[in-house]
Structure formats: structure tokens, C-alpha cells
Design a protein around this motif. Structure first.
Motif, PDB file in Angstrom:
ATOM      1  N   ALA A 115      -3.175   0.504   1.174  1.00  0.00           N
ATOM      2  CA  ALA A 115      -2.734  -0.879   1.415  1.00  0.00           C
ATOM      3  C   ALA A 115      -2.648  -1.127   2.907  1.00  0.00           C
ATOM      4  O   ALA A 115      -2.232  -0.247   3.673  1.00  0.00           O
ATOM      5  N   LEU A 116      -3.053  -2.309   3.316  1.00  0.00           N
ATOM      6  CA  LEU A 116      -2.984  -2.710   4.723  1.00  0.00           C
ATOM      7  C   LEU A 116      -2.387  -4.113   4.765  1.00  0.00           C
ATOM      8  O   LEU A 116      -2.782  -4.984   3.990  1.00  0.00           O
ATOM      9  N   ILE A 117      -1.413  -4.313   5.650  1.00  0.00           N
ATOM     10  CA  ILE A 117      -0.824  -5.648   5.820  1.00  0.00           C
ATOM     11  C   ILE A 117      -0.930  -6.014   7.301  1.00  0.00           C
ATOM     12  O   ILE A 117      -0.511  -5.249   8.177  1.00  0.00           O
ATOM     13  N   THR A 118      -1.515  -7.177   7.549  1.00  0.00           N
ATOM     14  CA  THR A 118      -1.685  -7.630   8.929  1.00  0.00           C
ATOM     15  C   THR A 118      -0.373  -8.237   9.441  1.00  0.00           C
ATOM     16  O   THR A 118       0.521  -8.568   8.653  1.00  0.00           O
ATOM     17  N   VAL A 119      -0.286  -8.409  10.754  1.00  0.00           N
ATOM     18  CA  VAL A 119       0.950  -8.969  11.305  1.00  0.00           C
ATOM     19  C   VAL A 119       1.121 -10.448  10.944  1.00  0.00           C
ATOM     20  O   VAL A 119       2.196 -11.002  11.153  1.00  0.00           O
ATOM     21  N   ASP A 120       0.069 -11.061  10.388  1.00  0.00           N
ATOM     22  CA  ASP A 120       0.308 -12.403   9.846  1.00  0.00           C
ATOM     23  C   ASP A 120       0.498 -12.372   8.327  1.00  0.00           C
ATOM     24  O   ASP A 120       0.418 -13.404   7.659  1.00  0.00           O
ATOM     25  N   GLY A 121       0.798 -11.188   7.808  1.00  0.00           N
ATOM     26  CA  GLY A 121       1.319 -11.076   6.442  1.00  0.00           C
ATOM     27  C   GLY A 121       0.286 -11.047   5.338  1.00  0.00           C
ATOM     28  O   GLY A 121       0.620 -11.270   4.176  1.00  0.00           O
ATOM     29  N   ARG A 122      -0.990 -10.767   5.678  1.00  0.00           N
ATOM     30  CA  ARG A 122      -1.986 -10.698   4.605  1.00  0.00           C
ATOM     31  C   ARG A 122      -2.145  -9.269   4.117  1.00  0.00           C
ATOM     32  O   ARG A 122      -2.233  -8.338   4.913  1.00  0.00           O
ATOM     33  N   LEU A 123      -2.203  -9.145   2.779  1.00  0.00           N
ATOM     34  CA  LEU A 123      -2.264  -7.830   2.128  1.00  0.00           C
ATOM     35  C   LEU A 123      -3.682  -7.541   1.646  1.00  0.00           C
ATOM     36  O   LEU A 123      -4.310  -8.388   1.011  1.00  0.00           O
ATOM     37  N   TYR A 124      -4.147  -6.337   1.945  1.00  0.00           N
ATOM     38  CA  TYR A 124      -5.437  -5.842   1.446  1.00  0.00           C
ATOM     39  C   TYR A 124      -5.173  -4.533   0.735  1.00  0.00           C
ATOM     40  O   TYR A 124      -4.377  -3.719   1.233  1.00  0.00           O
ATOM     41  N   THR A 125      -5.825  -4.306  -0.397  1.00  0.00           N
ATOM     42  CA  THR A 125      -5.564  -3.075  -1.139  1.00  0.00           C
ATOM     43  C   THR A 125      -6.854  -2.475  -1.707  1.00  0.00           C
ATOM     44  O   THR A 125      -7.854  -3.177  -1.877  1.00  0.00           O
ATOM     45  N   ALA A 126      -6.780  -1.177  -2.006  1.00  0.00           N
ATOM     46  CA  ALA A 126      -7.830  -0.501  -2.774  1.00  0.00           C
ATOM     47  C   ALA A 126      -7.150   0.605  -3.576  1.00  0.00           C
ATOM     48  O   ALA A 126      -6.238   1.265  -3.074  1.00  0.00           O
ATOM     49  N   GLY A 127      -7.572   0.777  -4.817  1.00  0.00           N
ATOM     50  CA  GLY A 127      -7.006   1.835  -5.652  1.00  0.00           C
ATOM     51  C   GLY A 127      -5.648   1.460  -6.213  1.00  0.00           C
ATOM     52  O   GLY A 127      -5.312   0.282  -6.346  1.00  0.00           O
ATOM     53  N   ASP A 128      -4.847   2.502  -6.523  1.00  0.00           N
ATOM     54  CA  ASP A 128      -3.556   2.315  -7.199  1.00  0.00           C
ATOM     55  C   ASP A 128      -2.450   2.089  -6.166  1.00  0.00           C
ATOM     56  O   ASP A 128      -1.980   3.040  -5.542  1.00  0.00           O
ATOM     57  N   VAL A 129      -2.056   0.843  -5.998  1.00  0.00           N
ATOM     58  CA  VAL A 129      -1.003   0.543  -5.020  1.00  0.00           C
ATOM     59  C   VAL A 129       0.293   0.171  -5.722  1.00  0.00           C
ATOM     60  O   VAL A 129       1.218  -0.351  -5.110  1.00  0.00           O
ATOM     61  N   LYS A 130       0.385   0.481  -7.029  1.00  0.00           N
ATOM     62  CA  LYS A 130       1.592   0.136  -7.801  1.00  0.00           C
ATOM     63  C   LYS A 130       2.431   1.376  -8.137  1.00  0.00           C
ATOM     64  O   LYS A 130       3.655   1.310  -8.202  1.00  0.00           O
ATOM     65  N   SER A 131       1.785   2.521  -8.373  1.00  0.00           N
ATOM     66  CA  SER A 131       2.533   3.722  -8.766  1.00  0.00           C
ATOM     67  C   SER A 131       3.402   4.202  -7.612  1.00  0.00           C
ATOM     68  O   SER A 131       2.966   4.211  -6.461  1.00  0.00           O
ATOM     69  N   GLU A 132       4.610   4.629  -7.949  1.00  0.00           N
ATOM     70  CA  GLU A 132       5.550   5.072  -6.914  1.00  0.00           C
ATOM     71  C   GLU A 132       5.551   6.587  -6.760  1.00  0.00           C
ATOM     72  O   GLU A 132       5.428   7.319  -7.737  1.00  0.00           O
ATOM     73  N   VAL A 133       5.711   7.026  -5.527  1.00  0.00           N
ATOM     74  CA  VAL A 133       6.052   8.422  -5.239  1.00  0.00           C
ATOM     75  C   VAL A 133       7.340   8.397  -4.425  1.00  0.00           C
ATOM     76  O   VAL A 133       7.778   7.332  -3.982  1.00  0.00           O
ATOM     77  N   SER A 134       7.937   9.584  -4.205  1.00  0.00           N
ATOM     78  CA  SER A 134       9.136   9.614  -3.354  1.00  0.00           C
ATOM     79  C   SER A 134       8.712   9.485  -1.890  1.00  0.00           C
ATOM     80  O   SER A 134       7.709  10.063  -1.461  1.00  0.00           O
ATOM     81  N   ILE A 135       9.496   8.753  -1.143  1.00  0.00           N
ATOM     82  CA  ILE A 135       9.175   8.442   0.253  1.00  0.00           C
ATOM     83  C   ILE A 135       9.246   9.690   1.141  1.00  0.00           C
ATOM     84  O   ILE A 135       8.518   9.808   2.111  1.00  0.00           O
ATOM     85  N   GLN A 136      10.140  10.617   0.783  1.00  0.00           N
ATOM     86  CA  GLN A 136      10.336  11.883   1.522  1.00  0.00           C
ATOM     87  C   GLN A 136      10.507  11.640   3.017  1.00  0.00           C
ATOM     88  O   GLN A 136      11.256  10.772   3.416  1.00  0.00           O
TER      89      GLN A 136
END
Ligand code: GLN
Length: 341
Positions: free
Chosen positions: A72-93
Motif C-alpha cells: 500500500a502507498l499513500i501520497t501526502v495528498d491522501g491518495r491510496l494505491y494498493t496491490a495484493g492483500d492489504v486487508k489481512s492483519e499481522v502484529s505490528i511488532q
């Protein structure tokens, strides 16, 4: 001189026009379709790469699906770009260390961090006891466990619940949504974190942790167990890229002048003892975690994050390093790179 000024102002007018027309991003000189293509290329190039292995010293991490791969990439003007699974969670560690440091810097100022655990790389693994012993807990940083647990102990709040609340609400503001703890990861790490308890005891013995070192270790363990997906991490990175204001929600999370010292420590120590190699390849302040996430910040341009659990020998996600490097370099993300016109 005159010509330079004139052509400079011509360029500004063209830029202003392109920005107004929405074809260029503020700060990032790339078309939306180029950003999409850069993400998709990296995803396609690395989706079948099988190098590395999940961390297993925390038992719950060994059970995470190693095939999970999201960008996932978010620009400083708030636009989101994604590829693949950007919904599943892992621990932030360990990525959490950045945002606890941000809380402490915001409330107590950069000098509090510098004079306590320090702002220098250790050249040792993240949970090194030798690194503590070398300078009695000084001359290290908030990205390695001794400095990070100490930073957690510096978070303000009247009692344990208030201190924890301060941490989780900070992370949530950076991410732009309410984050929660993955309880199975917390239980698993809490049962096996004796080494971190020992590190905290040493930092207490050397006077860096002032409160209860075991409480600090437990809150640190909890902060490491917060669940995040790739979009959350990209928003957290983009908030740093955007001077402390979340570009999606518009919420000011920390002051703009608190951001550079955080990025400085990420640049010197964000990828453990491979931080130099990473900076050499990308120029980006970044932070990795043993859950498989890496986030990176291109100041004034974008925040990017990749989740892919298998790690290399230094403890950094193999696919995340490769994907972020390719994407950032394709988009001109390296803050050290300047091409004379
Ligand atoms: N919670 C983990 C630990 O303290 C975090 C380590 C990491 O991500 N490098 O061991």
C-alpha cells in the motif's frame, strides 16, 4: 540569473496547473497510472518469491500465513494505491517503536529521547544485551528493544491504563482507524518475553527506566501485538511523510517539527543491523517488524508499506524490502536523489 528565475517561474506555473488539473500529486512527480504500475510490477515480480522464513521465537508468529503479501502507498495528498492483500492483519511488532517514540517526542521533546537512550546505531541485534552493557544503556536508540522499552516507560499517564490508552490512541490516529491488540500474539509473546524483561531490568538498573520495568515490558509487549494491515502501515508512514498530519483523515497527530528527529532515528536504525544497506539502496527512513511488515517514508511525497512474513537473516521481510526498493526508486522517492535540470 534572470533566465533561471524566469524559467523557474514558468515551471512553477506549469506545475501549479498540473496540480490543479489533478494529474500530478503534490510533492510526488508521478502520474497516478505510473504509481499503480509501479505497485503492480513489484507485486508481480515478487509474488512467487519463496525466500526467508517467518519469525518463530514468538510461537504465534510461526503460524502466520507466509504467502500473505500486500503493498500500500499513500501520497501526502491522501491518495491510496494498493496491490495484493492489504486487508489481512499481522502484529505490528517493532514498527510500533516508531510511534511510541513519536508520542514521547511530542510530549517531552527530542532532548528527552537523546539524553535518555540516545540516538545512535548499536551495530548489534535488536535485543542485544551487549549493546546495553557497552555504554550502560546510553548511546543507543528507541528502535532497539532496550531503547524502545525505555521509551514505553516514558509515555505519560496517571496509571497503567492511561499510559496504554495514550499509546493505542496515538497509533490509531496515525493509522486513521481504531487499532486493536491481536490477543493470541500478545499471550504468546507475554509467555516468552523473559529476555525483554531482563533488558528492562538492566535499563532500570542503569537509571533509564524510572518506573516499574516489568510494567514497561508488558505494555511494550502489548504495543508489539497491535494488529495492522498494509493500508494501516502506509497511513502511519504517510502521516510522517506529511509532517505529522494524517493525509487521509486530516488529523494533526504530532507537530511537524517533531517529525525529522523520528525519521533520523529510523534512517540510522530502522532495519536493525542492515539499516546501512537499506539506506544505501533507498535513502528512505523505514522501520521493519518481525511480524513481516516494513514501512518507509519519502518526506513530502508518500508513505509506503508492505506486509510479507518471511524474514531474512537480519530479521527483515524479504519481499517487503525488494518491493519498497523497486517502487520507491521507480517513483523518485529517494530524498537524497536530485537530478540537476
Ligand atoms: N516484540 C518483538 C520483540 O521484542 C519485536 C521485535 C521486532 O519486531 N524486531 O522481540
Amino acid at each position: 540569473m534572470n533566465r533561471v528565475t524566469k524559467s523557474g517561474s514558468f515551471v512553477s506555473i506549469v506545475l501549479a496547473f498540473l496540480l490543479a488539473a489533478g494529474t500530478l500529486h503534490a510533492g510526488l512527480d508521478a502520474e497516478p497510472q505510473d504509481i499503480e504500475k509501479a505497485l503492480q510490477n513489484a507485486f508481480d515480480t515478487y509474488k512467487d518469491l519463496q525466500q526467508g522464513a517467518n519469525a518463530d521465537y514468538i510461537p504465534a508468529l510461526a503460524k502466520v500465513d507466509p504467502n500473505l503479501f500486500g503493498i500500500a502507498l499513500i501520497t501526502v495528498d491522501g491518495r491510496l494505491y494498493t496491490a495484493g492483500d492489504v486487508k489481512s492483519e499481522v502484529s505490528i511488532q517493532s514498527i510500533s517503536k516508531v510511534f511510541t517514540m513519536a508520542r514521547v517526542i511530542q510530549d517531552s521533546g527530542p532532548a528527552a529521547i537523546e539524553s535518555n537512550m540516545g540516538v545512535d546505531a548499536t551495530g548489534q541485534v535488536f535485543n542485544s544485551i551487549v549493546a546495553v552493557e557497552q555504554y550502560q544503556g546510553s548511546e543507543m536508540n528507541a528502535m532497539v528493544n532496550p531503547g524502545a522499552i525505555t521509551a514505553t516507560s516514558m509515555v505519560q499517564g496517571e496509571n497503567r491504563d492511561a499510559r496504554w490508552g495514550n499509546i493505542i490512541s496515538t497509533y490509531s490516529a496515525f493509522a486513521g482507524r481504531e487499532l486493536t491488540v491481536l490477543e493470541d500474539v500478545y499471550q504468546s509473546e507475554a509467555a516468552t518475553n523473559q529476555r525483554n524483561q531482563a533488558i528492562a531490568m538492566l535499563m532500570y538498573a542503569y537509571g533509564h527506566i524510572k518506573g516499574d520495568p516489568l510494567e514497561a515490558t508488558d505494555i511494550y509487549t502489548r504495543q508489539c501485538s497491535v494488529g495492522v494491515n498494509a493500508t494501516d502501515l502506509a497511513a502511519m508512514a504517510a502521516t510522517l511523510a506529511n509532517g505529522g498530519t494524517n493525509p487521509v483523515t486530516g488529523t494533526k497527530v504530532i507537530d511537524a517539527d517533531r517529525v525529522p528527529p523520528i525519521l533520523a532515528v529510523m534512517a540510522t536504525a530502522g532495519l536493525y543491523d542492515d539499516s546501512g544497506k537499506w539506506l544505501y539502496a533507498t535513502g528512505l527512513p523505514a522501520k521493519s517488524g518481525v511480524g513481516g511488515g516494513i514501512l518507509a517514508v519519502s518526506p513530502g511525497k508518500f508513505g509506503i508499506a508492505v506486509i510479507s512474513p518471511p524474514l531474512d537473516a537480519a530479521g527483515n521481510s524479504v519481499r517487503a524490502q525488494k518491493a519498497i526498493t523497486d517502487i520507491s526508486n521507480a517513483l523518485g522517492g529517494n530524498p537524497y536523489a536530485y537530478r540537476p535540470q
